[in-house]
Design a protein around this motif. Sequence first.
Motif, PDB file in Angstrom:
ATOM      1  N   GLY A   9      -9.594  -7.697 -39.334  1.00  0.00           N
ATOM      2  CA  GLY A   9      -8.551  -6.694 -39.455  1.00  0.00           C
ATOM      3  C   GLY A   9      -6.968  -6.197 -39.016  1.00  0.00           C
ATOM      4  N   ASN A  10      -6.493  -4.593 -38.691  1.00  0.00           N
ATOM      5  CA  ASN A  10      -5.922  -4.574 -38.728  1.00  0.00           C
ATOM      6  C   ASN A  10      -5.833  -3.576 -36.600  1.00  0.00           C
ATOM      7  OD1 ASN A  10      -3.391  -3.447 -37.968  1.00  0.00           O
ATOM      8  ND2 ASN A  10      -3.292  -1.329 -39.481  1.00  0.00           N
ATOM      9  N   SER A  11      -5.944  -4.354 -35.857  1.00  0.00           N
ATOM     10  CA  SER A  11      -7.079  -3.942 -35.271  1.00  0.00           C
ATOM     11  C   SER A  11      -5.841  -4.561 -33.741  1.00  0.00           C
ATOM     12  CB  SER A  11      -7.908  -4.454 -34.483  1.00  0.00           C
ATOM     13  OG  SER A  11      -7.623  -5.760 -34.560  1.00  0.00           O
ATOM     14  N   LEU A  12      -5.398  -3.745 -32.301  1.00  0.00           N
ATOM     15  CA  LEU A  12      -4.911  -4.179 -31.414  1.00  0.00           C
ATOM     16  C   LEU A  12      -5.326  -5.295 -31.387  1.00  0.00           C
ATOM     17  CD1 LEU A  12      -3.319  -3.324 -28.707  1.00  0.00           C
ATOM     18  CD2 LEU A  12      -5.791  -3.235 -27.519  1.00  0.00           C
ATOM     19  N   LYS A  13      -6.225  -6.450 -31.291  1.00  0.00           N
ATOM     20  CA  LYS A  13      -6.209  -7.525 -30.833  1.00  0.00           C
ATOM     21  C   LYS A  13      -5.312  -8.758 -32.314  1.00  0.00           C
ATOM     22  CE  LYS A  13     -10.563  -6.696 -31.090  1.00  0.00           C
ATOM     23  NZ  LYS A  13     -11.795  -7.007 -31.172  1.00  0.00           N
ATOM     24  N   THR A  14      -5.381  -8.214 -33.299  1.00  0.00           N
ATOM     25  CA  THR A  14      -4.739  -9.000 -34.282  1.00  0.00           C
ATOM     26  C   THR A  14      -3.659  -9.324 -33.725  1.00  0.00           C
ATOM     27  OG1 THR A  14      -6.568  -8.573 -35.842  1.00  0.00           O
ATOM     28  CG2 THR A  14      -3.776  -9.058 -36.868  1.00  0.00           C
ATOM     29  N   ASP A  15      -2.707  -8.097 -32.793  1.00  0.00           N
ATOM     30  CA  ASP A  15      -1.485  -7.563 -33.331  1.00  0.00           C
ATOM     31  C   ASP A  15      -1.056  -8.353 -31.898  1.00  0.00           C
ATOM     32  OD1 ASP A  15      -1.040  -5.902 -35.308  1.00  0.00           O
ATOM     33  OD2 ASP A  15      -0.885  -4.096 -33.904  1.00  0.00           O
ATOM     34  N   LEU A  16      -1.784  -8.839 -30.829  1.00  0.00           N
ATOM     35  CA  LEU A  16      -1.570  -8.792 -29.367  1.00  0.00           C
ATOM     36  C   LEU A  16      -1.458 -10.973 -30.141  1.00  0.00           C
ATOM     37  CD1 LEU A  16      -3.773  -7.716 -27.024  1.00  0.00           C
ATOM     38  CD2 LEU A  16      -1.341  -7.062 -27.442  1.00  0.00           C
ATOM     39  N   LEU A  17      -2.105 -11.496 -31.589  1.00  0.00           N
ATOM     40  CA  LEU A  17      -1.622 -12.600 -31.574  1.00  0.00           C
ATOM     41  C   LEU A  17      -0.698 -13.132 -32.442  1.00  0.00           C
ATOM     42  CD1 LEU A  17      -4.977 -13.797 -32.077  1.00  0.00           C
ATOM     43  CD2 LEU A  17      -4.088 -14.671 -30.328  1.00  0.00           C
ATOM     44  N   TRP A  18      -0.411 -11.526 -33.224  1.00  0.00           N
ATOM     45  CA  TRP A  18       0.466 -11.537 -34.620  1.00  0.00           C
ATOM     46  C   TRP A  18       1.742 -11.816 -34.524  1.00  0.00           C
ATOM     47  CZ3 TRP A  18      -0.346 -16.508 -36.223  1.00  0.00           C
ATOM     48  CH2 TRP A  18      -1.714 -17.567 -36.141  1.00  0.00           C
ATOM     49  N   SER A  19       1.499 -10.417 -33.838  1.00  0.00           N
ATOM     50  CA  SER A  19       3.726  -9.254 -33.982  1.00  0.00           C
ATOM     51  C   SER A  19       4.191 -10.545 -33.194  1.00  0.00           C
ATOM     52  CB  SER A  19       2.970  -7.741 -33.416  1.00  0.00           C
ATOM     53  OG  SER A  19       2.958  -8.131 -31.948  1.00  0.00           O
ATOM     54  N   SER A  73       1.635  -3.935 -30.294  1.00  0.00           N
ATOM     55  CA  SER A  73       0.829  -3.126 -31.259  1.00  0.00           C
ATOM     56  C   SER A  73       1.036  -2.188 -31.229  1.00  0.00           C
ATOM     57  CB  SER A  73      -0.750  -3.716 -31.117  1.00  0.00           C
ATOM     58  OG  SER A  73      -1.447  -2.707 -31.221  1.00  0.00           O
ATOM     59  N   LYS A  74       1.012  -1.434 -32.641  1.00  0.00           N
ATOM     60  CA  LYS A  74       1.346  -0.009 -32.644  1.00  0.00           C
ATOM     61  C   LYS A  74      -0.188   0.783 -31.790  1.00  0.00           C
ATOM     62  CE  LYS A  74       3.091   0.824 -36.456  1.00  0.00           C
ATOM     63  NZ  LYS A  74       2.841   1.246 -38.387  1.00  0.00           N
TER      64      LYS A  74
END
Length: 74
Positions: A34-44, A14-15
């Motif tokens: 939303g746009n968060s660390l947790k979202t990125d850890l799942l979807w990036s 994540s960024k």
Amino acid sequence: MISEKILCMHGGISKHLASISQLRNIPRPNNIEGNSLKTDLLWSDPDIQVNLYEKSPRGCSYVFGERVLRIIFN
């Protein structure tokens, strides 16, 4: 983190991730919003053609390049 050497996750980097130690501080269980660390850890996703980060074609999160991994893990 397994033996401080292997990082296993559904998504990727994540960024919003400055260091691996941040992962230990995420409350569990947790909602993803939303746009968060947790979202990125799942979807990036990794992308060999990307240098750092670019918006993901999925419509959420980012794609990231190898350089990001070198920055975070060094």
